[in-house]
Design an enzyme around this catalytic site. Structure first.
Site, PDB file in Angstrom:
ATOM      1  N   PRO A  34       0.798  -1.223   0.000  1.00  0.00           N
ATOM      2  CA  PRO A  34       0.000   0.000   0.000  1.00  0.00           C
ATOM      3  C   PRO A  34       0.837   1.282   0.000  1.00  0.00           C
ATOM      4  CG  PRO A  34      -1.006  -1.602   1.447  1.00  0.00           C
ATOM      5  CD  PRO A  34       0.326  -2.182   1.034  1.00  0.00           C
ATOM      6  N   TYR A  35       1.984   1.273   0.675  1.00  0.00           N
ATOM      7  CA  TYR A  35       2.822   2.472   0.652  1.00  0.00           C
ATOM      8  C   TYR A  35       3.214   2.817  -0.782  1.00  0.00           C
ATOM      9  CZ  TYR A  35       7.017   5.330   0.841  1.00  0.00           C
ATOM     10  OH  TYR A  35       7.949   6.303   0.615  1.00  0.00           O
ATOM     11  N   GLY A  36       3.764   1.833  -1.507  1.00  0.00           N
ATOM     12  CA  GLY A  36       4.154   2.079  -2.886  1.00  0.00           C
ATOM     13  C   GLY A  36       2.978   2.473  -3.759  1.00  0.00           C
TER      14      GLY A  36
END
Length: 327
Positions: free
Chosen positions: A140-142
């Site tokens: 999710p960060y990317g």
């Protein structure tokens, strides 16, 4: 121009704020201080405490300081945490960006520089990652960083804003000990944390298809990263109308985790060796930046080596953790 730096009291943000100020740029910082530290900033840099989720605070800051350009660094950035808390990451990183861009458009700001990440690439099986390497994030960060790039570019095209997206590789080091990274989320502080407790640093996996079996990464000194922001901001300042610049920021050289651990042992004097544990899910065997485009577009290249990163980070660690045990 006057530049608003969101997240400017953070580890990277404070370096950027100081470099831009030293170069004669007018800077104001907006930071909720959830991870930032006000003392990182000199008194000459105005600090507004507020959240990007608060549109009123954004509008008030843009207007009060007559902001003409934004360097957007504020974001949640821990990969593992993003897997556990995807809603929080999308809310903070993407909804917060939407609120900020709404304010930017309303205020007539025409320059926007976005802090992105090599995490947008996922785990590509290539020798060097270029800006044309397919972006396939695996967490999710990317995902929030890639979607953030899309949103920034689309807004720029729709509203005549010059935009830039800077894809950081692995950031390390400190310009001064006071500005060192105090979190224990990146590999060098993680090594230091183990050392400070008299334990051997951990290596996650030594059976990768690399010369010594450990992952290979591209490390960039935070002072070089800050200089790259200044170069990118000045390019945007001289640009008329919409248009985007998306570039990698790294050294273009790979260092294995084993090589880094050996260097940390040499710099710190900690000779107890390392502990090898199982691979972590999603770790690429190799992730090294192609840095030709940033050199071409901005005339920028990194000037600090990995030893300087480790030595400066160690000075900062000892300042913030005076009880560190070595032996």
């Amino acid at each position: 121009m006057t530049w608003l730096i969101t997240g400017g009291a953070g580890y990277i943000g404070a370096h950027v704020a100081r470099v831009m100020t030293a170069a004669g740029e007018r800077v104001v910082v907006l930071d909720d201080l959830s991870t930032g530290v006000a003392e990182r900033l000199p008194a000459t840099i105005p600090l507004v405490r507020g959240s990007l989720l608060d549109r009123e605070a954004v509008d008030r800051t843009l207007a009060a300081h007559k902001v003409t350009g934004v360097v957007h660094l504020a974001a949640k950035k821990q990969v593992g945490e993003s897997v556990e808390q995807p809603l929080r990451y999308y809310r903070e990183n993407l909804h917060g960006l939407t609120v900020l861009l709404d304010g930017v458009v309303a205020a007539g700001v025409r320059r926007f520089l976005f802090s992105s990440s090599a995490a947008v690439y996922g785990v590509p099986d290539v020798e060097l990652i270029t800006e044309r390497t397919p972006a396939v994030p695996i967490n999710p960060y990317g995902e929030t960083k890639l979607a953030g790039e899309w949103l920034v570019r689309a807004t720029g095209q729709a509203h005549g804003i010059a935009t830039g997206c800077l894809r950081y590789f692995n950031v390390a080091g400190a310009a001064t000990p006071e500005l060192a990274d105090t979190g224990v989320f990146n590999i060098i502080p993680m090594f230091f944390d183990r050392i400070s407790r008299g334990e051997a640093p951990r290596i996650f996996g030594d059976d990768y298809p690399t010369p010594d079996g450990t992952c290979i990464r591209d490390y960039i000194h935070v002072a070089d990263l800050a200089d790259a922001h200044l170069a990118a901001a000045r390019r945007l300042a001289g640009q008329e109308g919409a248009g985007d610049l998306t570039v990698n920021i790294g050294r273009g050289e790979g260092v294995s985790v084993r090589e880094l651990a050996d260097l940390v042992a040499e710099v710190t004097g900690h000779r107890a060796g390392t502990v090898v544990e199982a691979r972590r899910p999603g770790d690429a065997a190799r992730a090294v930046a192609s840095v030709g485009l940033i050199a071409e577009k901005l005339g920028w290249t990194a000037s600090h080596g990995v030893r300087e990163m480790v030595e400066s980070a160690w000075e900062g660690w000892r300042l913030h953790h005076p009880a560190t045990v070595v032996g």
